[in-house]
Design an enzyme around this catalytic site. Structure first.
Site, PDB file in Angstrom:
ATOM      1  N   LYS A   2     -24.635  44.847  -9.628  1.00  0.00           N
ATOM      2  CA  LYS A   2     -23.754  45.521  -8.652  1.00  0.00           C
ATOM      3  C   LYS A   2     -23.074  46.715  -9.319  1.00  0.00           C
ATOM      4  CE  LYS A   2     -24.690  42.796  -5.258  1.00  0.00           C
ATOM      5  NZ  LYS A   2     -25.630  43.282  -4.238  1.00  0.00           N
TER       6      LYS A   2
ATOM      7  N   SER B 153     -19.727  43.848  -4.431  1.00  0.00           N
ATOM      8  CA  SER B 153     -19.035  42.554  -4.474  1.00  0.00           C
ATOM      9  C   SER B 153     -17.735  42.693  -5.244  1.00  0.00           C
ATOM     10  CB  SER B 153     -19.945  41.547  -5.173  1.00  0.00           C
ATOM     11  OG  SER B 153     -19.215  40.422  -5.564  1.00  0.00           O
TER      12      SER B 153
ATOM     13  N   TYR C 205     -26.031  39.151 -12.420  1.00  0.00           N
ATOM     14  CA  TYR C 205     -25.851  39.475 -10.999  1.00  0.00           C
ATOM     15  C   TYR C 205     -24.752  40.527 -10.842  1.00  0.00           C
ATOM     16  CZ  TYR C 205     -23.979  39.184  -6.279  1.00  0.00           C
ATOM     17  OH  TYR C 205     -23.493  39.523  -5.035  1.00  0.00           O
TER      18      TYR C 205
END
Ligand code: NAD
Ligand code: UD1
Length: 337
Positions: free
Chosen positions: A152, A124, A148
């Site tokens: 990644k 992302s 979150y």
């Protein structure tokens, strides 16, 4: 190729399965349906006239993955099977670290055990943090502010280290910007559970009369009209990017990192206006305080994917607005009958 699509029942995964099948690949999906419905897989089969081999399985479950890999000869993996609600990740960090990092590790173990050499990872733009724009792949990453985003960064690091020791592997990290839109048929699209956090699903629920008005999080940013600017990308362009990445892997070994974005920024109010114009529906809105953790403006430098993969986006903001509404209006309750 025989491609394992982990998380293939989800929003981006279902569109990618469709493009893979249309390009002549065979698709095996592993999904625990934690944030999706089996109906999405069925509709991809209907749209393409081809079958998907489906495993109802948790990708963090090593035994279940052992079974899948021992029953199928897998040529490549695309790993979409992540949890993605930023706010929830702040409240339940362990759930996010476990799901998103362990899933990457289990799939990598299977590659070592079963001789799979191609891996595409859903990363992302959040890994760039609040960096200079446009975001370029070579930039030093800045800290992300939520678990979150950390999952990644961690998955990217694990895969980078693995690519360094497995010289015959091709590992590609795809950093997505803001995917919106749906397949033009209106048969598959984004089906958020509960109240959507992201802008486009919220706009389309306002358009459908399910929410009264859009709350615009801040109009005092240093941007064109004071509202946040993002690089919205049509989910079909994004899906095509995955297939290009996989198909480039015979020539390209080692680690590759690509932004998948359009290279253009659009503000909240510009997106609202485009949606209203294309679909001829008024979107009432009220300006509210800024949302904690938001960045004013970011968009991709999309040059590398164009140069190395021969991929660039072809769909416009108007296409994204039209296709989103086509999906939403045909499926007001998502995949639920
Ligand atoms: P999604 O929730 O629609 O799809 C994810 C799919 O993975 C779902 O079908 C879910 O049921 C499945 N899944 C999750 N954990 C699993 C597990 N442990 N085992 C098996 N299946 C599991 O989300 P999406 O928007 O399609 O996103 C796909 C990937 O792309 C995610 O990793 C997400 O973090 C990443 N990403 C998404 C966006 C975005 O805006 N949508 C942006 C950047 C990156
Ligand atoms: C959010 C996540 C990000 C994730 C990305 C894609 C946060 C803080 N960030 O980013 O980590 O990678 O989604 O899943 O949640 N907006 C409104 N009203 C709304 C919703 C959004 O004004 O109801 C604005 C936002 O302030 C922002 C823009 O619309 O300026 C886009 O928001 P959103 O769709 O949530 O995406 P991101 O903020 O890029």
């Amino acid at each position: 190729m025989n491609i394992l699509v982990a998380g293939g029942a989800g929003y981006i995964g279902s569109h990618t399965c469709l493009v893979l099948l249309e390009a002549g690949h065979q698709v095996i999906v592993a999904d625990n349906l934690i944030n999706s419905k089996m109906e999405a897989v069925r509709r991809v089969e209907q749209l393409t006239g081809k079958n998907i081999k489906f495993y109802l399985a948790d990708v963090t479950d090593e035994k279940a993955m052992e079974q899948l890999f021992s029953e199928n000869k897998i040529d490549g993996i695309i790993h979409f099977a992540g949890l993605k609600a930023v706010g929830e990740s702040v409240e339940q960090p362990l759930k996010y670290y476990h799901n998103n990092v362990v899933s990457t590790m289990v799939l990598a173990k299977m590659m070592e055990r079963y001789g799979v050499k191609k891996f595409v990872f859903s990363s992302s733009a959040t890994v760039y943090g609040d960096n200079e724009i446009p975001f370029v792949e070579t930039m030093q990453l800045l800290p992300t502010t939520n678990p979150y985003g950390q999952t990644k960064v961690m998955s990217e690091q694990i895969l980078t280290d693995l690519a360094a020791v497995h010289e015959d592997w091709a590992v590609t990290l795809l950093r997505y910007f803001n995917p919106i839109g749906a397949h033009p048929s209106g048969r598959i699209g984004e089906d958020p559970q509960g109240i959507p956090n992201n802008l486009m699903p919220y706009i389309s629920q306002v358009a459908a009369g399910q929410r009264e008005y859009l709350r615009v999080w801040g109009d005092d940013y240093p941007t064109i009209d004071g509202t946040g600017v993002r690089d919205y990308i049509h989910v079909m362009d994004l899906a095509e990017g995955h297939v290009k990445a996989l198909e480039s892997m015979d020539e390209q070994k080692g680690l590759a990192v690509y932004n998948l974005g359009t290279g253009r920024g659009t503000s909240v109010l510009e997106l609202v206006k485009a949606f209203e114009t294309v679909n001829k529906i008024k979107i009432p809105y009220q300006v509210k305080e800024r949302r904690a953790g938001d960045i004013a403006e970011f968009y991709a430098d999309a040059g590398k994917a164009a140069r190395c993969l021969g991929w660039k986006t072809t769909r416009t903001i108007e296409d994204m607005c039209r296709d989103t509404w086509n999906w939403q209006s045909q499926n007001p309750r998502g995949y639920e009958e």
